[in-house]
Design a protein around this motif. Structure first.
Motif, PDB file in Angstrom:
ATOM      1  N   GLY A 154       0.792  -1.221   0.000  1.00 30.17           N
ATOM      2  CA  GLY A 154       0.000   0.000   0.000  1.00 30.17           C
ATOM      3  C   GLY A 154       0.822   1.267   0.000  1.00 30.17           C
ATOM      4  N   LEU A 155       2.098   1.173  -0.391  1.00 24.23           N
ATOM      5  CA  LEU A 155       2.974   2.350  -0.358  1.00 24.23           C
ATOM      6  C   LEU A 155       2.668   3.341  -1.467  1.00 24.23           C
ATOM      7  CD1 LEU A 155       6.408   0.626   0.397  1.00 24.23           C
ATOM      8  CD2 LEU A 155       4.963   1.903   1.990  1.00 24.23           C
ATOM      9  N   ASN A 156       2.137   2.846  -2.584  1.00 24.66           N
ATOM     10  CA  ASN A 156       1.934   3.705  -3.745  1.00 24.66           C
ATOM     11  C   ASN A 156       0.467   4.113  -3.891  1.00 24.66           C
ATOM     12  OD1 ASN A 156       4.663   3.338  -4.447  1.00 24.66           O
ATOM     13  ND2 ASN A 156       4.166   1.434  -5.508  1.00 24.66           N
ATOM     14  N   ARG A 157       0.278   5.183  -4.632  1.00 29.14           N
ATOM     15  CA  ARG A 157      -1.077   5.671  -4.916  1.00 29.14           C
ATOM     16  C   ARG A 157      -1.323   5.642  -6.425  1.00 29.14           C
ATOM     17  NH1 ARG A 157      -1.903  10.913  -0.856  1.00 29.14           N
ATOM     18  NH2 ARG A 157      -1.489   9.775   1.082  1.00 29.14           N
ATOM     19  N   MET A 158      -2.584   5.731  -6.789  1.00 29.49           N
ATOM     20  CA  MET A 158      -2.915   5.738  -8.216  1.00 29.49           C
ATOM     21  C   MET A 158      -2.414   7.026  -8.858  1.00 29.49           C
ATOM     22  SD  MET A 158      -6.547   4.962 -10.119  1.00 29.49           S
ATOM     23  CE  MET A 158      -7.236   6.626 -10.206  1.00 29.49           C
ATOM     24  N   ALA A 159      -1.701   6.873  -9.953  1.00 28.34           N
ATOM     25  CA  ALA A 159      -1.176   8.030 -10.669  1.00 28.34           C
ATOM     26  C   ALA A 159      -2.021   8.371 -11.888  1.00 28.34           C
ATOM     27  CB  ALA A 159       0.268   7.770 -11.106  1.00 28.34           C
ATOM     28  N   ALA A 160      -2.535   7.331 -12.563  1.00 33.80           N
ATOM     29  CA  ALA A 160      -3.278   7.582 -13.793  1.00 33.80           C
ATOM     30  C   ALA A 160      -4.110   6.363 -14.156  1.00 33.80           C
ATOM     31  CB  ALA A 160      -2.327   7.926 -14.942  1.00 33.80           C
ATOM     32  N   ALA A 184      -3.727   8.571 -21.227  1.00 37.53           N
ATOM     33  CA  ALA A 184      -3.554   8.405 -19.782  1.00 37.53           C
ATOM     34  C   ALA A 184      -4.247   9.558 -19.072  1.00 37.53           C
ATOM     35  CB  ALA A 184      -2.082   8.363 -19.417  1.00 37.53           C
ATOM     36  N   ILE A 185      -5.223   9.231 -18.259  1.00 38.87           N
ATOM     37  CA  ILE A 185      -5.961  10.244 -17.507  1.00 38.87           C
ATOM     38  C   ILE A 185      -5.349  10.344 -16.118  1.00 38.87           C
ATOM     39  CG2 ILE A 185      -8.243  11.019 -16.792  1.00 38.87           C
ATOM     40  CD1 ILE A 185      -7.965  10.488 -19.800  1.00 38.87           C
ATOM     41  N   GLN A 186      -4.840  11.500 -15.773  1.00 38.00           N
ATOM     42  CA  GLN A 186      -4.172  11.666 -14.486  1.00 38.00           C
ATOM     43  C   GLN A 186      -5.166  11.553 -13.330  1.00 38.00           C
ATOM     44  OE1 GLN A 186      -0.709  11.915 -14.335  1.00 38.00           O
ATOM     45  NE2 GLN A 186      -1.077  11.414 -16.499  1.00 38.00           N
ATOM     46  N   ALA A 187      -4.696  10.940 -12.250  1.00 40.77           N
ATOM     47  CA  ALA A 187      -5.558  10.762 -11.085  1.00 40.77           C
ATOM     48  C   ALA A 187      -6.047  12.100 -10.541  1.00 40.77           C
ATOM     49  CB  ALA A 187      -4.811   9.988 -10.000  1.00 40.77           C
ATOM     50  N   ALA A 188      -5.215  13.105 -10.630  1.00 37.65           N
ATOM     51  CA  ALA A 188      -5.615  14.430 -10.142  1.00 37.65           C
ATOM     52  C   ALA A 188      -6.792  14.973 -10.941  1.00 37.65           C
ATOM     53  CB  ALA A 188      -4.430  15.387 -10.228  1.00 37.65           C
ATOM     54  N   ASP A 189      -6.816  14.712 -12.242  1.00 36.44           N
ATOM     55  CA  ASP A 189      -7.945  15.157 -13.063  1.00 36.44           C
ATOM     56  C   ASP A 189      -9.215  14.399 -12.718  1.00 36.44           C
ATOM     57  OD1 ASP A 189      -6.556  17.105 -14.507  1.00 36.44           O
ATOM     58  OD2 ASP A 189      -5.830  15.648 -15.968  1.00 36.44           O
ATOM     59  N   ILE A 190      -9.064  13.097 -12.421  1.00 36.00           N
ATOM     60  CA  ILE A 190     -10.231  12.305 -12.033  1.00 36.00           C
ATOM     61  C   ILE A 190     -10.774  12.805 -10.698  1.00 36.00           C
ATOM     62  CG2 ILE A 190     -11.041   9.989 -11.429  1.00 36.00           C
ATOM     63  CD1 ILE A 190      -8.843   8.908 -13.330  1.00 36.00           C
ATOM     64  N   PHE A 208     -15.873   0.548 -21.245  1.00 37.23           N
ATOM     65  CA  PHE A 208     -14.510   0.728 -21.760  1.00 37.23           C
ATOM     66  C   PHE A 208     -13.535  -0.036 -20.875  1.00 37.23           C
ATOM     67  CE2 PHE A 208     -14.903   4.152 -18.685  1.00 37.23           C
ATOM     68  CZ  PHE A 208     -13.645   4.273 -18.109  1.00 37.23           C
ATOM     69  N   ALA A 209     -12.395  -0.385 -21.465  1.00 39.00           N
ATOM     70  CA  ALA A 209     -11.338  -1.097 -20.748  1.00 39.00           C
ATOM     71  C   ALA A 209     -10.257  -0.108 -20.332  1.00 39.00           C
ATOM     72  CB  ALA A 209     -10.742  -2.196 -21.622  1.00 39.00           C
ATOM     73  N   PHE A 210      -9.625  -0.399 -19.200  1.00 39.98           N
ATOM     74  CA  PHE A 210      -8.598   0.501 -18.677  1.00 39.98           C
ATOM     75  C   PHE A 210      -7.572  -0.286 -17.886  1.00 39.98           C
ATOM     76  CE2 PHE A 210     -11.573  -0.024 -15.247  1.00 39.98           C
ATOM     77  CZ  PHE A 210     -10.791  -0.052 -14.108  1.00 39.98           C
ATOM     78  N   ARG A 211      -6.425   0.328 -17.674  1.00 39.04           N
ATOM     79  CA  ARG A 211      -5.406  -0.170 -16.750  1.00 39.04           C
ATOM     80  C   ARG A 211      -5.017   0.968 -15.817  1.00 39.04           C
ATOM     81  NH1 ARG A 211      -2.033  -4.833 -19.197  1.00 39.04           N
ATOM     82  NH2 ARG A 211      -2.912  -5.112 -21.267  1.00 39.04           N
ATOM     83  N   VAL A 212      -4.805   0.637 -14.563  1.00 42.73           N
ATOM     84  CA  VAL A 212      -4.366   1.661 -13.609  1.00 42.73           C
ATOM     85  C   VAL A 212      -2.843   1.707 -13.560  1.00 42.73           C
ATOM     86  CG1 VAL A 212      -6.426   1.631 -12.165  1.00 42.73           C
ATOM     87  CG2 VAL A 212      -4.571   0.018 -11.692  1.00 42.73           C
ATOM     88  N   GLN A 213      -2.333   2.873 -13.253  1.00 42.36           N
ATOM     89  CA  GLN A 213      -0.895   3.099 -13.093  1.00 42.36           C
ATOM     90  C   GLN A 213      -0.657   3.671 -11.706  1.00 42.36           C
ATOM     91  OE1 GLN A 213       0.715   6.020 -15.758  1.00 42.36           O
ATOM     92  NE2 GLN A 213       2.831   5.663 -15.167  1.00 42.36           N
ATOM     93  N   ASP A 214       0.394   3.174 -11.008  1.00 45.77           N
ATOM     94  CA  ASP A 214       0.706   3.738  -9.699  1.00 45.77           C
ATOM     95  C   ASP A 214       1.856   4.732  -9.804  1.00 45.77           C
ATOM     96  OD1 ASP A 214       3.221   2.412  -9.519  1.00 45.77           O
ATOM     97  OD2 ASP A 214       2.346   0.677  -8.535  1.00 45.77           O
ATOM     98  N   ASP A 215       2.212   5.337  -8.683  1.00 44.95           N
ATOM     99  CA  ASP A 215       3.262   6.362  -8.680  1.00 44.95           C
ATOM    100  C   ASP A 215       4.597   5.814  -8.183  1.00 44.95           C
ATOM    101  OD1 ASP A 215       2.715   6.021  -6.001  1.00 44.95           O
ATOM    102  OD2 ASP A 215       2.196   8.116  -5.600  1.00 44.95           O
ATOM    103  N   GLY A 216       4.775   4.476  -8.244  1.00 45.64           N
ATOM    104  CA  GLY A 216       6.007   3.873  -7.745  1.00 45.64           C
ATOM    105  C   GLY A 216       7.158   3.877  -8.730  1.00 45.64           C
TER     106      GLY A 216
END
Length: 245
Positions: A154-160, A184-190, A208-216
């Motif tokens: 749980g160290l990282n957060r969603m980035a996009a 890539a939709i930034q988490a801050a925009d969401i 729609f299909a998506f993949r999440v990206q973390d900030d690690g």
């Protein structure tokens, strides 16, 4: 290899002296050290000490095996004295408390340490289903994507969020502009409410299909993008008072 630990650090006045080490300590806070006499069969060191030293020739191998699920960088050490192999058998455990002089062991000890780096592990997400009426709008939140980073503690957060397909009907908009496949939709925009789905005028389903990206990040071979895509499914019903046919 043990020979690499000794190279340039050991000298012996006896002509033709053989080389090896007697392991007298291991530091393994998050894993364990192993040795192999032939590079094929590996065994754990277990408890070693000056009076219970493991004998390894310079042709032997040593390695450190981190424990699963480690989420932070750390170091591990191997303490040893030089062994000239004039007594003792490779692989045996012996008393090496008496050292120097005419013994088989060096008076001085040494330690070899390795740094175990933290490598980012791919995050995961969850499928979602959203109900709305025809011509309705759904404003996305970060929670809609079910982001999880359990493998990294749980160290990282969603980035996009990376969009891999688009809804067959309706429109997926970022700040009022149609989202494109691969965007890539930034988490801050969401989080700011800028990602919106506008349903079509008729009842039906889309998604729609998506993949999440973390900030690690991806340093040292890490992975910051989910391995498999997830889906957001929209279930669009007719507006009240409107015949769905």
């Amino acid at each position: 290899r043990v020979a690499d630990l000794l190279a340039g650090h050991v000298s012996d006045a006896d002509p033709g002296a053989l080389r090896g080490i007697a392991v007298i300590a291991v530091t393994d806070p998050h894993g364990h050290w192993e040795y192999s006499l032939d590079g094929g069969l590996w065994s754990t060191f277990g408890g070693v000490a000056a009076d219970a030293a493991r004998l390894l020739p310079d042709t032997a191998w040593v390695r450190f095996v981190p424990a699963p699920g480690q989420t932070a960088a750390f170091s591990a050490g191997l303490g040893f004295v030089a062994w000239d192999r004039s007594s003792g058998v490779a692989g045996d455990v012996v008393d090496a408390t008496v050292r120097g002089g005419t013994t088989a062991f060096s008076a001085q000890s040494a330690e070899s340490r390795i740094a175990v780096l933290r490598i980012n592990i791919s995050p995961s997400a969850a499928d979602a289903s959203v109900g709305l009426v025809a011509d309705g709008r759904h404003v996305f939140s970060v929670e809609d994507f079910g982001f999880s980073d359990a493998d990294d503690g749980g160290l990282n957060r969603m980035a996009a969020v990376h969009v891999e397909t688009l809804p067959a009907t309706g429109r997926l908009l970022l700040d009022g502009v149609d989202v494109q496949v691969g965007q890539a939709i930034q988490a801050a925009d969401i989080a700011a409410g800028r990602l919106v789905y506008v349903a079509a005028s008729a009842a039906g389903e889309a998604g729609f299909a998506f993949r999440v990206q973390d900030d690690g990040g991806v340093a040292d071979g890490g992975r910051d993008l989910a391995v498999t895509p997830n889906q957001v499914r929209f279930v669009v019903s007719a507006a009240p008072g409107v015949d769905p046919a």
